[in-house]
Design an enzyme around this catalytic site. Sequence first.
Site, short mmCIF file in Angstrom:
data_model
loop_
_atom_site.label_atom_id
_atom_site.label_comp_id
_atom_site.label_asym_id
_atom_site.label_seq_id
_atom_site.Cartn_x
_atom_site.Cartn_y
_atom_site.Cartn_z
N ASN A 37 0.75 -1.49 0.03
CA ASN A 37 -0.07 -0.08 0.07
C ASN A 37 0.84 1.30 -0.29
O ASN A 37 0.18 2.53 -0.42
CB ASN A 37 -0.98 -0.03 1.17
CG ASN A 37 -0.42 0.27 2.53
OD1 ASN A 37 0.69 -0.41 2.80
ND2 ASN A 37 -1.04 0.47 3.47
N LYS A 54 13.64 -5.20 0.31
CA LYS A 54 12.84 -6.11 -0.52
C LYS A 54 11.39 -5.53 -0.74
O LYS A 54 10.72 -5.45 0.36
CB LYS A 54 12.66 -7.50 0.29
CG LYS A 54 12.03 -8.58 -0.42
CD LYS A 54 10.76 -8.96 0.56
CE LYS A 54 9.74 -9.92 -0.73
NZ LYS A 54 8.95 -9.18 -1.62
N GLU A 93 5.73 -2.95 11.86
CA GLU A 93 4.70 -2.31 11.82
C GLU A 93 3.44 -3.12 11.27
O GLU A 93 3.58 -3.40 9.85
CB GLU A 93 4.93 -0.86 11.09
CG GLU A 93 5.87 0.01 11.77
CD GLU A 93 5.68 0.44 13.10
OE1 GLU A 93 4.38 0.48 13.61
OE2 GLU A 93 6.43 1.02 13.79
N CYS A 115 -3.06 1.06 6.84
CA CYS A 115 -3.16 0.42 8.23
C CYS A 115 -3.81 1.30 9.25
O CYS A 115 -4.36 0.76 10.16
CB CYS A 115 -1.53 0.39 8.66
SG CYS A 115 -0.59 1.77 8.78
N ARG A 168 -0.68 8.03 10.08
CA ARG A 168 0.60 8.22 10.29
C ARG A 168 1.11 9.82 10.27
O ARG A 168 0.65 10.38 9.41
CB ARG A 168 1.48 7.41 9.43
CG ARG A 168 2.90 7.14 9.69
CD ARG A 168 3.35 6.06 8.88
NE ARG A 168 3.03 6.05 7.45
CZ ARG A 168 3.52 6.28 6.45
NH1 ARG A 168 5.01 6.54 6.53
NH2 ARG A 168 3.25 6.31 5.27
P1 NAP Z 1 2.19 -8.35 3.53
O1 NAP Z 1 1.29 -9.60 2.74
O2 NAP Z 1 2.32 -8.88 5.20
O3 NAP Z 1 3.40 -8.39 2.90
C1 NAP Z 1 4.20 -7.22 3.30
C2 NAP Z 1 5.62 -7.52 2.94
O4 NAP Z 1 6.20 -8.71 3.27
C3 NAP Z 1 5.61 -7.72 1.07
O5 NAP Z 1 6.87 -7.21 0.81
C4 NAP Z 1 5.82 -9.27 1.02
O6 NAP Z 1 6.49 -9.51 0.01
C5 NAP Z 1 6.73 -9.66 2.26
N1 NAP Z 1 6.40 -10.86 2.70
C6 NAP Z 1 5.45 -11.77 2.47
N2 NAP Z 1 5.62 -12.81 3.10
C7 NAP Z 1 6.81 -12.81 3.50
C8 NAP Z 1 7.66 -13.79 4.38
N3 NAP Z 1 7.37 -14.87 4.58
N4 NAP Z 1 8.87 -13.43 4.91
C9 NAP Z 1 9.28 -11.99 4.65
N5 NAP Z 1 8.52 -11.18 3.56
C10 NAP Z 1 7.42 -11.59 3.58
O7 NAP Z 1 1.22 -7.37 3.72
P2 NAP Z 1 0.62 -6.49 2.48
O8 NAP Z 1 -0.50 -7.11 1.98
O9 NAP Z 1 1.70 -6.03 1.47
O10 NAP Z 1 0.07 -5.21 3.44
C11 NAP Z 1 -1.06 -5.01 4.06
C12 NAP Z 1 -0.77 -5.25 5.55
O11 NAP Z 1 0.27 -4.35 6.12
C13 NAP Z 1 -2.20 -4.76 6.12
O12 NAP Z 1 -2.47 -5.66 7.32
C14 NAP Z 1 -1.74 -3.50 6.88
O13 NAP Z 1 -2.46 -3.03 8.03
C15 NAP Z 1 -0.41 -3.78 7.12
N6 NAP Z 1 0.36 -2.30 7.20
C16 NAP Z 1 0.83 -1.81 8.28
C17 NAP Z 1 1.41 -0.64 8.40
C18 NAP Z 1 1.96 -0.05 9.72
O14 NAP Z 1 2.60 0.96 9.46
N7 NAP Z 1 1.53 -0.49 10.92
C19 NAP Z 1 1.37 0.04 7.31
C20 NAP Z 1 1.17 -0.53 6.10
C21 NAP Z 1 0.55 -1.63 5.71
P3 NAP Z 1 5.22 -10.20 -1.29
O15 NAP Z 1 4.57 -9.00 -1.64
O16 NAP Z 1 6.09 -10.77 -2.32
O17 NAP Z 1 4.54 -11.28 -0.84
O1 G3H Z 2 -0.95 1.72 5.68
C1 G3H Z 2 -0.03 2.32 6.74
C2 G3H Z 2 0.60 3.57 6.66
O2 G3H Z 2 1.58 3.68 7.58
C3 G3H Z 2 -0.34 4.67 6.77
O3 G3H Z 2 0.07 6.00 6.57
O4 G3H Z 2 -1.82 7.17 7.63
O5 G3H Z 2 -0.08 8.33 6.32
O6 G3H Z 2 -1.73 7.10 5.24
P1 G3H Z 2 -0.88 6.97 6.42
#
Ligand code: NAP
Ligand code: G3H
Length: 475
Positions: free
Chosen positions: A154, A177, A250, A284, A437
């Site tokens: 995202n 990565k 995060e 997020c 954020r």
């Molecule tokens: P994701 O599926 O967990 O993937 C995140 C990253 O991890 C991608 O680069 C992914 O690569 C990689 N990855 C996947 N499996 C892995 C493994 N086993 N080991 C190491 N890396 C691995 O998350 P997403 O769908 O991209 O993002 C959405 C989620 O992120 C939501 O739950 C959202 O709330 C959370 N998020 C949190 C924050 C925060 O700051 N708290 C900010 C943004 C998003 P691939 O794409 O190659 O699978």
């Molecule tokens: O998706 C998670 C990001 O850390 C959110 O950032 O609140 O600036 O959109 P934002």
Amino acid sequence: MTKQYKNLVNGEWKTSQTEMTIYAPATGEALGTVPAMSQQEVDAVYEAAHQAAPAWRALSYVERAAYLHKAADILVRDAAKIGAVLSKEVAKGHKAAISEVIRTAEIINYAAEEGLRMEGEVLEGGSFEAASKKKIAIVRHEPVGLVLAISPFNYPVNLAGSKIAPALIAGNVVAFKPPTQGSLSGLLLAQAFAEAGLPAGVFNTITGRGAVIGDYIVEHEAVNFINFTGSTPVGERIGQLAGMRPIMLELGGKDSAIVLEDADLDLAAKNIVAGAFGYSGQRCTAVKRVLVMDQIADELIAKVKSRVDQLTVGMPEDDADITPLIDTKAADFVEGLVHDANEKGAKALAQYQRQGNLISPLIFDHVTTDMRLAWEEPFGPVLPFIRVHSVEEAIAISNDSEYGLQASVFTNNFPQAFAIAEQLEVGTVHINNKTQRGTDNFPFLGAKKSGAGVQGVKYSIDAMTNLKSIVFDIQ
Ligand code: NAP
Ligand code: G3H
């Protein structure tokens, strides 16, 4: 023929034997190919980074900052070009995609400047022995070594820059990565650092599916720090594999907006809609449920609905408010939450509409705590309203979540707002604004399953450095 993107390894652009094609979620158009790196190629990345580490850490902060400022300038120059790719690759509105690139340049500049203020301290001994007074400790920050930075789909560029820049200014070397869906934009970010002239091996990229190479890149003993943003399940897995090594995670969230009787309801409605539906809810920090006092619920929901009705639904290049979700799995998941809420008696305020991965924005009234929508993160344009009868009930429901990223409180009673903020189990509470954020120098963190460690430029630098004390005895 689509463009073949390459990995930056030891200052050179490399292909791999296996390539993955990246398609636009909104149109299915093939946008380019990226390498699916093998384990041997990952080994080469880590070896190059380790070779580059001593010379990089030996530079002064001013010298490292100069490279970062240059990379930031290049990003600003290329923001439209990178933003166009980013917009297509993750179906993000065109303007928002460009603004993500500019915000990344700002973080890089901020990190470069913050590095200049990295100070240690001098301590005088102070234990029970009188002789301790003769001891002096010089306490300094040292780089941790090799940082593995992993960003989510995202914010593939911005949540990469927020890791890479603080890591580099602190004297670390980096392997980045990007998410697979987001890797084209991630590699364009790498190009900016390469063009800025970073010495070979200081900043490298790794592409490949997380499900395939994730464990290998994380477990690898060459890695000294893992800085990850993404889903909670993957974050938990990384935590297990990290062992004794420091990590920053995060993760997911289920941010509540709590609206009290005395709130400015127009302000609350405006912020709730912007917070819940920005980038189609794929943030997020999106407002993921509203806990509203029953007396004002009808009025607030009417105001929110009238704003939601004005949201545009369409394509990223048209800057529609609501664009297709990242993939079919994500859209199916949202649909499952909608069906569950419907079956259990929540009241949908519009017809559920889906075309492919494009889901129209939907609000649900009368959501109750037996529904999945009360607890699970949709990461899509669906917002539940839960009616509450007291402040205590709102706090209890908010805190019952497994997540603890952020919350909002809407009220004009500031002493009460502070009292509520103190009781909420989250990293940040926003008063009379949407959850979000930033600004990027603020600490950004999640409690419970929303994360571990603290982001934010200064905090990220602190996290990715170790303290070392050198102690003198003055005779
Ligand atoms: P994701 O599926 O967990 O993937 C995140 C990253 O991890 C991608 O680069 C992914 O690569 C990689 N990855 C996947 N499996 C892995 C493994 N086993 N080991 C190491 N890396 C691995 O998350 P997403 O769908 O991209 O993002 C959405 C989620 O992120 C939501 O739950 C959202 O709330 C959370 N998020 C949190 C924050 C925060 O700051 N708290 C900010 C943004 C998003 P691939 O794409 O190659 O699978
Ligand atoms: O998706 C998670 C990001 O850390 C959110 O950032 O609140 O600036 O959109 P934002």
